[in-house]
Enzyme design. Sequence first.
Site, PDB file in Angstrom:
ATOM      1  N   ASP A 182     -44.948   2.035  10.741  1.00  0.00           N
ATOM      2  CA  ASP A 182     -45.278   1.146   9.633  1.00  0.00           C
ATOM      3  C   ASP A 182     -44.168   1.404   8.634  1.00  0.00           C
ATOM      4  O   ASP A 182     -44.154   2.442   7.962  1.00  0.00           O
ATOM      5  CB  ASP A 182     -46.649   1.515   9.043  1.00  0.00           C
ATOM      6  N   HIS A 183     -43.213   0.476   8.533  1.00  0.00           N
ATOM      7  CA  HIS A 183     -41.992   0.834   7.806  1.00  0.00           C
ATOM      8  C   HIS A 183     -42.248   1.090   6.319  1.00  0.00           C
ATOM      9  O   HIS A 183     -41.437   1.709   5.650  1.00  0.00           O
ATOM     10  CB  HIS A 183     -40.872  -0.189   8.041  1.00  0.00           C
TER      11      HIS A 183
ATOM     12  N   GLU B 251     -43.844 -11.762  -2.258  1.00  0.00           N
ATOM     13  CA  GLU B 251     -42.541 -12.030  -1.639  1.00  0.00           C
ATOM     14  C   GLU B 251     -42.094 -13.436  -2.014  1.00  0.00           C
ATOM     15  O   GLU B 251     -42.899 -14.364  -1.989  1.00  0.00           O
ATOM     16  CB  GLU B 251     -42.640 -11.945  -0.121  1.00  0.00           C
TER      17      GLU B 251
ATOM     18  N   ASP C 246     -50.221  -9.663   9.123  1.00  0.00           N
ATOM     19  CA  ASP C 246     -48.800  -9.372   8.944  1.00  0.00           C
ATOM     20  C   ASP C 246     -48.574  -8.259   7.918  1.00  0.00           C
ATOM     21  O   ASP C 246     -47.725  -7.398   8.114  1.00  0.00           O
ATOM     22  CB  ASP C 246     -48.071 -10.654   8.500  1.00  0.00           C
TER      23      ASP C 246
ATOM     24  N   HIS D 277     -49.312  -2.489   6.099  1.00  0.00           N
ATOM     25  CA  HIS D 277     -48.546  -1.978   4.954  1.00  0.00           C
ATOM     26  C   HIS D 277     -49.436  -1.755   3.721  1.00  0.00           C
ATOM     27  O   HIS D 277     -49.386  -0.715   3.077  1.00  0.00           O
ATOM     28  CB  HIS D 277     -47.436  -2.949   4.578  1.00  0.00           C
TER      29      HIS D 277
HETATM   30  C1  BG6 Z   1     -42.827  -7.037   7.748  1.00  0.00           C
HETATM   31  C2  BG6 Z   1     -43.537  -8.376   7.776  1.00  0.00           C
HETATM   32  O1  BG6 Z   1     -43.576  -6.064   8.409  1.00  0.00           O
HETATM   33  O2  BG6 Z   1     -42.645  -6.658   6.394  1.00  0.00           O
HETATM   34  C3  BG6 Z   1     -42.751  -9.413   7.009  1.00  0.00           C
HETATM   35  O3  BG6 Z   1     -43.692  -8.785   9.122  1.00  0.00           O
HETATM   36  C4  BG6 Z   1     -42.474  -8.943   5.609  1.00  0.00           C
HETATM   37  O4  BG6 Z   1     -43.429 -10.655   6.982  1.00  0.00           O
HETATM   38  C5  BG6 Z   1     -41.854  -7.556   5.636  1.00  0.00           C
HETATM   39  O5  BG6 Z   1     -41.616  -9.863   4.978  1.00  0.00           O
HETATM   40  C6  BG6 Z   1     -41.741  -7.001   4.240  1.00  0.00           C
HETATM   41  O6  BG6 Z   1     -41.001  -5.813   4.263  1.00  0.00           O
HETATM   42  P1  BG6 Z   1     -40.180  -5.345   2.997  1.00  0.00           P
HETATM   43  O7  BG6 Z   1     -39.668  -4.006   3.385  1.00  0.00           O
HETATM   44  O8  BG6 Z   1     -39.112  -6.362   2.765  1.00  0.00           O
HETATM   45  O9  BG6 Z   1     -41.155  -5.305   1.861  1.00  0.00           O
END
Ligand code: BG6
Length: 496
Positions: A181-182, A220, A239, A244
């Site tokens: 989960d980045h 976003e 998503d 997240h």
């Molecule tokens: C991803 C989603 O996991 O995270 C995307 O699939 C989203 O839809 C993205 O835009 C957001 O990541 P970050 O790091 O730009 O906040």
Amino acid sequence: VVTNATLVFFGGTGDLAGRKLIPALFNNWQQKRLRDCLIVGIGRRAKDRDEYLQLLDGKVGVAQTDPADWKEFTKQLDYHQGEIRTEEDFKSLRAKLESLEKERGLPGKRLFYYAVGPQWFAPITENLAASGLLEKQGPDYKGPWTRLVIEKPYGTDLASAKELDRRILACADEEQVYRIDHYLGKETVQNLLAFRFANGLFEPVWNQKYIDSVQITVSESLGIGNRGDYYEKAGAMRDMVINHMMQLVCLTAMEPPARMNAKSIRDEKVKVLQAVRVPQSLSEVEQSTVRGQYGPGTINGESVPGYREEGDTDPNSTTPSFVALRLQIDTWRWAHVPFLLRHGKRMAKRGTEIAIQFRTPPLSLFRGHEICGHCSNMLVLRIQPKEGITLYFGAKKPGAGMSISTVSMDFEYEREFHESIPEAYQRLLLDALVGDPTLFTRSDEVRAQWTWADAILSAWDEIPPPKYPNYPAGGWGPSAAESLFPQGDEIPSGSC
Ligand code: BG6
């Protein structure tokens, strides 16, 4: 420093590999955190190593900006053309890895990264096992390690997540599985632990006695881009929210872990997820959630299409690109404190933050005086951009009388640490390579997330959606969401 490992990327010619993973490895290599490894991309598109490197040259920005370093780095790169569904291709992969590792004197410590669609997670694992590239490595195992890094989404509901676990854990031990989960790799997200548990100041007031609400916003400005095919099935909830955003909830709400290690931290996170109240009726879901989908609009002066006009979306799509939710965590610490979550695509601006709204003093001594009460005693943890933390409080305006105005104390990463914040994937790849699963999601966490989300998603299947589109691109989401959020439309730090 990680040395002598083999990294294998399924989806090696794909978007994630080109945009995030290979650049993250390159940055780690430039910072001397990664040395003498073998990196193998797997894909269908390129034919051989030269073609693969050419393809990456076009995708990876740094290939142009830092050509000399890039050239040196790519000496570690190789390519294997293969089909995920074909067992034969895994046998040839095995032969190739063994020969490349022998050539380079590598011991065969292998990390397989699944940067592909979720339908391939189980087949890849089974083919790895069938070809002898993967076996369970219990506590007595002594050979070189094998680990799997698995992208999201992990299942589409509880039943499918369990089924995925069943198939993957038939071939590998839980300890070998790194569900990524980045968000957990973001410095500002990890700082939640430091902020809460390395300071004595905040923890005593971090509870229902002093906190009125917790508001988590991930807004976003980007739309769904060319991912219509995936997003139509996922929607905002699958998503962003169940993974997240729930991780942000966990780190905000968890109890202090017994130790700063993977087990203790994940044990505490899972307790939060298990305490999230699961809605019991359609009306509960109706009252605590708002769905939205963007129509055409303007962002930064530029006209952008609505969700239904994006590529690969249904012109009558009912997929939400916006979600607002009120959730309750049934623990002594959080009883009656609403956690308000809000996420949308194509919102007015990009910003992820956690706003802790503290209660007002038990007695107002300043009644009848001019008070800016809008966001007094609010703590805002800015996850991105302008990463930092701001504490808002009331102060007397200089001059006659007593009028109170909201002022702030501010911490900004860039100003304080004078260095740019590393990409989440840089940290997570290194952690997986050294075998630290702290920032990865454990199986029981995934299941607990789905238990709660399933109740909402299945209620949404029954409750007719609002009339879409119900917010313009460039707005703050549907007006119905304002009833859930006390601050109204703007994200909290924008309101002072
Ligand atoms: C991803 C989603 O996991 O995270 C995307 O699939 C989203 O839809 C993205 O835009 C957001 O990541 P970050 O790091 O730009 O906040």
